[in-house]
Design a protein around this motif. Structure first.
Motif, mmCIF file in Angstrom:
data_model
loop_
_atom_site.group_PDB
_atom_site.id
_atom_site.type_symbol
_atom_site.label_atom_id
_atom_site.label_comp_id
_atom_site.label_asym_id
_atom_site.label_seq_id
_atom_site.Cartn_x
_atom_site.Cartn_y
_atom_site.Cartn_z
ATOM 1 N N ASP A 18 0.818 -1.213 0.000
ATOM 2 C CA ASP A 18 0.000 0.000 0.000
ATOM 3 C C ASP A 18 0.853 1.264 0.000
ATOM 4 O O ASP A 18 0.518 2.247 -0.674
ATOM 5 C CB ASP A 18 -0.956 -0.008 1.196
ATOM 6 C CG ASP A 18 -2.046 -1.047 1.049
ATOM 7 O OD1 ASP A 18 -2.443 -1.349 -0.096
ATOM 8 O OD2 ASP A 18 -2.516 -1.567 2.083
ATOM 9 N N ALA A 19 1.948 1.258 0.735
ATOM 10 C CA ALA A 19 2.825 2.430 0.763
ATOM 11 C C ALA A 19 3.428 2.685 -0.616
ATOM 12 O O ALA A 19 3.518 3.831 -1.062
ATOM 13 C CB ALA A 19 3.917 2.247 1.808
ATOM 14 N N ASN A 25 1.913 5.771 -7.367
ATOM 15 C CA ASN A 25 0.723 6.075 -8.160
ATOM 16 C C ASN A 25 -0.123 7.209 -7.583
ATOM 17 O O ASN A 25 -1.113 7.592 -8.184
ATOM 18 C CB ASN A 25 -0.159 4.833 -8.295
ATOM 19 C CG ASN A 25 0.587 3.660 -8.897
ATOM 20 O OD1 ASN A 25 1.453 3.840 -9.732
ATOM 21 N ND2 ASN A 25 0.252 2.465 -8.470
ATOM 22 N N GLY A 26 0.222 7.670 -6.395
ATOM 23 C CA GLY A 26 -0.571 8.713 -5.764
ATOM 24 C C GLY A 26 -1.930 8.217 -5.300
ATOM 25 O O GLY A 26 -2.874 8.997 -5.177
ATOM 26 N N ASN A 27 -2.027 6.927 -5.014
ATOM 27 C CA ASN A 27 -3.282 6.305 -4.603
ATOM 28 C C ASN A 27 -3.595 6.679 -3.148
ATOM 29 O O ASN A 27 -2.946 6.194 -2.217
ATOM 30 C CB ASN A 27 -3.163 4.786 -4.768
ATOM 31 C CG ASN A 27 -4.452 4.063 -4.522
ATOM 32 O OD1 ASN A 27 -5.285 4.512 -3.760
ATOM 33 N ND2 ASN A 27 -4.604 2.921 -5.161
ATOM 34 N N GLY A 31 -2.799 4.896 0.736
ATOM 35 C CA GLY A 31 -2.156 5.604 1.838
ATOM 36 C C GLY A 31 -2.914 5.417 3.139
ATOM 37 O O GLY A 31 -2.322 5.221 4.204
ATOM 38 N N THR A 32 -4.230 5.451 3.054
ATOM 39 C CA THR A 32 -5.062 5.225 4.243
ATOM 40 C C THR A 32 -4.850 3.816 4.771
ATOM 41 O O THR A 32 -4.709 3.608 5.977
ATOM 42 C CB THR A 32 -6.549 5.447 3.895
ATOM 43 O OG1 THR A 32 -6.705 6.786 3.427
ATOM 44 C CG2 THR A 32 -7.431 5.222 5.101
#
Length: 58
Positions: A18-19, A25-27, A31-32
């Motif tokens: 996720d990181a 990708n700026g997702n 990040g959450t």
């Protein structure tokens, strides 16, 4: 203690995935998820520390 290590490995893998998704990708949702995983990991590390201290006493 073995269960804690296995659980931590799963959470670390999810955190890394996720990181990277957030970084590359700026997702924002990733990040959450990464932040949530870091909080879970913090709790596990505290449990590990307690278990480790108990094992050292024996």
């Amino acid at each position: 203690m073995k269960e804690l290590l296995e659980k931590a490995a799963v959470i670390i893998a999810a955190f890394e995935k996720d990181a990277k998704a957030q970084l590359e990708n700026g997702n924002k949702a990733a990040g959450t998820r990464a932040r949530k995983a870091s909080l879970e990991l913090e709790k596990l590390m505290k449990e590990f520390r307690k278990a480790s201290l108990e094992a050292a006493k024996k």
